[in-house]
Design an enzyme around this catalytic site. Structure first.
Site, PDB file in Angstrom:
ATOM      1  N   GLU A 101       7.889   2.116  -6.525  1.00 45.64           N
ATOM      2  CA  GLU A 101       8.052   1.708  -5.122  1.00 45.64           C
ATOM      3  C   GLU A 101       8.158   2.928  -4.224  1.00 45.64           C
ATOM      4  OE1 GLU A 101       7.730  -0.283  -2.880  1.00 45.64           O
ATOM      5  OE2 GLU A 101       8.679  -2.229  -3.155  1.00 45.64           O
ATOM      6  N   ASP A 102       7.665   2.790  -3.010  1.00 49.10           N
ATOM      7  CA  ASP A 102       7.819   3.879  -2.048  1.00 49.10           C
ATOM      8  C   ASP A 102       9.270   3.973  -1.573  1.00 49.10           C
ATOM      9  OD1 ASP A 102       7.695   1.421  -0.692  1.00 49.10           O
ATOM     10  OD2 ASP A 102       6.156   2.053   0.734  1.00 49.10           O
TER      11      ASP A 102
ATOM     12  N   ASP B 262      14.779  -0.788   0.672  1.00 49.28           N
ATOM     13  CA  ASP B 262      15.511  -0.920   1.930  1.00 49.28           C
ATOM     14  C   ASP B 262      16.494  -2.093   1.779  1.00 49.28           C
ATOM     15  OD1 ASP B 262      15.840  -0.360   4.797  1.00 49.28           O
ATOM     16  OD2 ASP B 262      14.565  -2.079   5.202  1.00 49.28           O
TER      17      ASP B 262
ATOM     18  N   LYS C  43       0.810  -1.193   0.000  1.00 47.33           N
ATOM     19  CA  LYS C  43       0.000   0.000   0.000  1.00 47.33           C
ATOM     20  C   LYS C  43       0.856   1.262   0.000  1.00 47.33           C
ATOM     21  CE  LYS C  43      -2.229  -1.890   3.619  1.00 47.33           C
ATOM     22  NZ  LYS C  43      -3.091  -2.045   4.812  1.00 47.33           N
ATOM     23  N   GLY C  44       2.100   1.115   0.399  1.00 51.99           N
ATOM     24  CA  GLY C  44       2.959   2.286   0.650  1.00 51.99           C
ATOM     25  C   GLY C  44       3.153   3.215  -0.529  1.00 51.99           C
TER      26      GLY C  44
ATOM     27  N   ARG D 137       0.326   7.081   7.282  1.00 53.22           N
ATOM     28  CA  ARG D 137       0.350   7.121   5.814  1.00 53.22           C
ATOM     29  C   ARG D 137      -0.174   8.437   5.254  1.00 53.22           C
ATOM     30  NH1 ARG D 137       1.376   1.882   3.865  1.00 53.22           N
ATOM     31  NH2 ARG D 137       0.494   0.152   5.028  1.00 53.22           N
TER      32      ARG D 137
ATOM     33  N   ASP E 202       4.176   3.704   6.321  1.00 55.67           N
ATOM     34  CA  ASP E 202       3.534   3.489   7.617  1.00 55.67           C
ATOM     35  C   ASP E 202       4.465   2.879   8.640  1.00 55.67           C
ATOM     36  OD1 ASP E 202       3.630   0.883   6.284  1.00 55.67           O
ATOM     37  OD2 ASP E 202       2.380   0.189   7.952  1.00 55.67           O
TER      38      ASP E 202
ATOM     39  N   PHE F  15      14.162   4.847  10.059  1.00 51.76           N
ATOM     40  CA  PHE F  15      12.814   4.391   9.711  1.00 51.76           C
ATOM     41  C   PHE F  15      11.935   5.617   9.510  1.00 51.76           C
ATOM     42  CE2 PHE F  15       8.638   2.564   9.994  1.00 51.76           C
ATOM     43  CZ  PHE F  15       8.806   1.418   9.236  1.00 51.76           C
ATOM     44  N   VAL F  16      11.362   5.732   8.317  1.00 52.31           N
ATOM     45  CA  VAL F  16      10.582   6.924   7.971  1.00 52.31           C
ATOM     46  C   VAL F  16       9.111   6.574   7.771  1.00 52.31           C
ATOM     47  CG1 VAL F  16      12.507   8.228   6.988  1.00 52.31           C
ATOM     48  CG2 VAL F  16      11.238   6.628   5.535  1.00 52.31           C
TER      49      VAL F  16
ATOM     50  N   LYS G  55      17.381   3.547   0.605  1.00 55.11           N
ATOM     51  CA  LYS G  55      18.285   3.436   1.762  1.00 55.11           C
ATOM     52  C   LYS G  55      19.390   2.452   1.390  1.00 55.11           C
ATOM     53  CE  LYS G  55      14.925   2.761   5.124  1.00 55.11           C
ATOM     54  NZ  LYS G  55      14.442   2.511   6.513  1.00 55.11           N
TER      55      LYS G  55
END
Ligand code: IMP
Ligand code: MG
Length: 177
Positions: free
Chosen positions: A99-100, A103, A43-44, A165, A159, A152-153, A131
């Site tokens: 993609e959001d 990582d 969902k990001g 969100r 989220d 962590f953002v 990242k």
């Protein structure tokens, strides 16, 4: 326990300006007649997708896939599950993965190899955030909005346990600083 505080990392206007630049960069790879088929990861990525598809300002198609590589919390389990598959066949299309954040890279690596197996005409990826110091696997990522440190953002679609969100900016949780 109260909610932790948030420190803004990227403001809404910084994000908006960068998306316009990123759109110019990405559009160069899709001349007229080669319209990109955006595949966004739920969902990001939905907030980024909504803004970025309008920043692209050209004909395109889009589809959604829901994957999960995380349980509750902030660390990857390394397991990718398909929660909702694509609706359109990506075969023969110029697929652009949206993609959001990348990582460990495991989600994107899995998605790229899965999509490749479905025979797209071309395959590229764009991520709002990267990242790179967290990478556990080598994976191609052609376009990046912002490279960030190992923090962590949340916000702008991202989220922590389904919260934050809706924020129009990207923030770091103070408890994580
Ligand atoms: P990867 O497989 O480790 O690259 O994880 C990618 C996915 O993990 C992203 O699409 C996000 O959904 C989630 N993720 C990774 N880092 C963060 C973060 O800092 N905040 C929120 N979600 C994150
Ligand atoms: Mg994601």
């Amino acid at each position: 326990m109260g909610s932790p505080g948030l420190s803004v990392l990227l403001t809404a206007s910084e994000i908006g300006q960068r998306l316009d630049e990123l759109a110019v960069e990405v559009n160069r790879h899709y001349p007229p007649g080669r319209d990109p088929h955006l595949v966004a990861v739920l969902k990001g990525s939905v907030v980024f997708l909504a803004d970025f598809m309008r920043a692209l300002g050209r004909p395109l198609t889009m589809d959604l896939i829901a994957l999960s590589s995380y349980g509750a919390g902030t660390r990857s389990t390394g397991v990718v599950r398909v929660l909702k598959d694509l609706k359109e066949d990506p075969a023969g299309r110029d697929v652009l993965i949206v993609e959001d954040i990348v990582d460990s890279g495991r989600t994107l690596a899995w998605l790229r190899s899965t999509l490749k197996g479905r025979r797209p005409r071309s395959l590229r990826s764009v991520a709002l955030l990267d990242k790179p110091t967290r990478r556990q696997t080598t994976v191609a990522l052609e376009h990046v909005g912002f490279t960030i440190e190992d923090r962590f953002v949340v916000g702008y679609g991202l989220d922590l346990d389904e919260r934050y969100r809706e924020l129009p900016y990207v923030a770091v949780l103070d408890q994580d600083t």
